[in-house]
Design a protein around this motif. Structure first.
Motif, PDB file in Angstrom:
ATOM      1  N   TRP A  22      17.351 -14.400 -11.108  1.00 12.48           N
ATOM      2  CA  TRP A  22      18.514 -14.707 -10.270  1.00 12.48           C
ATOM      3  C   TRP A  22      18.266 -15.962  -9.431  1.00 12.48           C
ATOM      4  O   TRP A  22      19.157 -16.796  -9.259  1.00 12.48           O
ATOM      5  N   VAL A  23      17.054 -16.084  -8.903  1.00 11.55           N
ATOM      6  CA  VAL A  23      16.706 -17.250  -8.085  1.00 11.55           C
ATOM      7  C   VAL A  23      16.708 -18.515  -8.944  1.00 11.55           C
ATOM      8  O   VAL A  23      17.275 -19.543  -8.555  1.00 11.55           O
ATOM      9  N   ALA A  65      13.373 -21.494  -2.829  1.00 13.68           N
ATOM     10  CA  ALA A  65      13.267 -20.531  -3.922  1.00 13.68           C
ATOM     11  C   ALA A  65      12.294 -19.405  -3.576  1.00 13.68           C
ATOM     12  O   ALA A  65      12.557 -18.229  -3.872  1.00 13.68           O
ATOM     13  N   TYR A  66      11.188 -19.756  -2.947  1.00  9.74           N
ATOM     14  CA  TYR A  66      10.181 -18.753  -2.579  1.00  9.74           C
ATOM     15  C   TYR A  66      10.751 -17.729  -1.610  1.00  9.74           C
ATOM     16  O   TYR A  66      10.553 -16.513  -1.777  1.00  9.74           O
ATOM     17  N   ALA A  94      24.026 -17.581  -1.827  1.00 14.02           N
ATOM     18  CA  ALA A  94      25.384 -17.207  -2.212  1.00 14.02           C
ATOM     19  C   ALA A  94      25.566 -17.088  -3.717  1.00 14.02           C
ATOM     20  O   ALA A  94      26.469 -16.391  -4.188  1.00 14.02           O
ATOM     21  N   ASN A  95      24.728 -17.762  -4.473  1.00 14.19           N
ATOM     22  CA  ASN A  95      24.791 -17.669  -5.929  1.00 14.19           C
ATOM     23  C   ASN A  95      24.026 -16.462  -6.469  1.00 14.19           C
ATOM     24  O   ASN A  95      23.997 -16.252  -7.686  1.00 14.19           O
ATOM     25  N   ILE A  96      23.415 -15.709  -5.565  1.00 14.71           N
ATOM     26  CA  ILE A  96      22.699 -14.494  -5.959  1.00 14.71           C
ATOM     27  C   ILE A  96      23.407 -13.251  -5.447  1.00 14.71           C
ATOM     28  O   ILE A  96      23.494 -12.246  -6.153  1.00 14.71           O
ATOM     29  N   VAL A  97      23.928 -13.306  -4.225  1.00 14.76           N
ATOM     30  CA  VAL A  97      24.441 -12.117  -3.539  1.00 14.76           C
ATOM     31  C   VAL A  97      25.966 -12.143  -3.417  1.00 14.76           C
ATOM     32  O   VAL A  97      26.616 -13.121  -3.778  1.00 14.76           O
ATOM     33  N   ARG A  98      26.514 -11.063  -2.858  1.00  8.30           N
ATOM     34  CA  ARG A  98      27.965 -10.965  -2.709  1.00  8.30           C
ATOM     35  C   ARG A  98      28.490 -11.880  -1.606  1.00  8.30           C
ATOM     36  O   ARG A  98      29.506 -12.547  -1.764  1.00  8.30           O
ATOM     37  N   HIS A  99      27.799 -11.868  -0.428  1.00  6.69           N
ATOM     38  CA  HIS A  99      28.288 -12.694   0.674  1.00  6.69           C
ATOM     39  C   HIS A  99      27.142 -13.057   1.612  1.00  6.69           C
ATOM     40  O   HIS A  99      26.212 -12.263   1.802  1.00  6.69           O
ATOM     41  N   VAL A 100      27.251 -14.250   2.192  1.00  5.12           N
ATOM     42  CA  VAL A 100      26.275 -14.736   3.168  1.00  5.12           C
ATOM     43  C   VAL A 100      27.008 -15.048   4.465  1.00  5.12           C
ATOM     44  O   VAL A 100      28.014 -15.770   4.468  1.00  5.12           O
TER      45      VAL A 100
END
Length: 209
Positions: A22-23, A65-66, A94-100
Motif C-alpha cells: 500500500w505504501v 514511506a518509513y 490519503a492514498n492508503i486510508v479512508r480519510h486524513v
C-alpha cells in the motif's frame, strides 16, 4: 545526475526496506514534484529534504514511506496528522486510508498544502490551521496519529485520541530526536517502541510549555 520517480522507488525505498504494497503504491502514485516550488522540481525525486521556502522543508521520500509503513495502515483507517507542512505526507497517507485530518500551525503553509493537495487531486484530506497539541477531539478516536513535528514529550491529548489497538508515531525530543511508536493496548496502557534517530522541526505552541 537527476533521479526519476522509478529510481526513487527502486533505490531509495525498496532497497532500504520499504515493502508494504500500500505504501509503495501510494509513493508511486503521488508526484512529489507537485508539493515543492517550481525552481526545486529538478530535485523532486532525490532522497533528501528540500527547502520549500521561509525555513520550511519537505521530508525525504524514505522517511515519509518509513513512517507510513510503521503505522501499518489499512484502507478503512481514519488518521490524524500533526504538521501538514506542504501536504506531501498527508497525500501519501490519503492514498492508503479512508480519510486524513491534518493540523498545521503556520497559516501560509496550511494554505499552500491545500493548494498542493488540490493540484494532486487528493480529496480525502481535511486540514485546519491551529496548534496540534490538543489534536482534533471531535473527530477522534483515530486509527493512527502521525506527528511530523517533534514535541519534547508526546502530548497526552493525542495519546487519548488513539483507538485501542491504534498507533501513534512521533519524533520526540529537541535537537536530535528518537522516532517513537506507541500502540494503545488499553484505556491507559501503551506499548512503546523506539525506532530511528531522526531530525524534525520542533513542535511549537503548547507542546513547548
Amino acid at each position: 545526475m537527476k533521479v526519476n520517480r522509478k529510481e526513487m522507488i527502486d533505490s531509495q525505498l525498496i532497497k532500504k526496506g520499504i515493502s508494504d504494497p500500500w505504501v509503495l503504491q501510494a509513493m508511486r502514485k503521488v508526484d512529489r514534484a507537485l508539493f515543492i516550488p517550481n525552481e526545486m522540481r529538478e530535485f523532486a525525486y532525490e532522497d533528501r529534504p528540500l527547502n520549500i521556502g521561509k525555513g520550511q522543508t519537505i521530508s525525504q521520500p524514505f522517511m515519509v514511506a518509513y513512517m507510513a509503513q510503521e503505522l501499518k495502515l489499512k484502507p478503512k483507517d481514519i488518521i490524524l496528522e500533526i504538521g501538514t507542512g506542504c501536504g506531501y505526507h498527508a497525500a501519501i497517507l490519503a492514498n492508503i486510508v479512508r480519510h486524513v485530518y491534518s493540523i498545521e500551525v503556520i497559516e501560509w503553509l496550511e494554505e499552500y498544502a491545500c493548494a498542493n493537495l488540490e493540484k494532486a487531486g487528493i480529496k480525502n484530506v481535511t486540514t485546519r490551521c491551529g496548534d496540534g497539541f490538543q489534536g482534533w477531539p471531535d473527530r477522534a478516536p483515530f486509527d493512527a496519529v502521525s506527528l511530523t513535528a517533534a514535541p519534547p514529550t508526546i502530548p497526552e491529548p493525542l495519546k487519548k485520541q488513539i483507538k485501542i489497538g491504534g498507533r501513534l508515531l512521533a519524533p520526540v525530543d529537541t535537537l536530535r530526536q528518537q522516532l517513537k511508536l506507541l500502540e494503545r493496548t488499553g484505556d491507559d496502557a501503551f506499548i512503546e517502541n523506539r525506532l530511528l534517530m531522526v531530525s524534525f522541526v520542533p513542535m511549537t505552541g503548547e507542546a513547548q510549555k
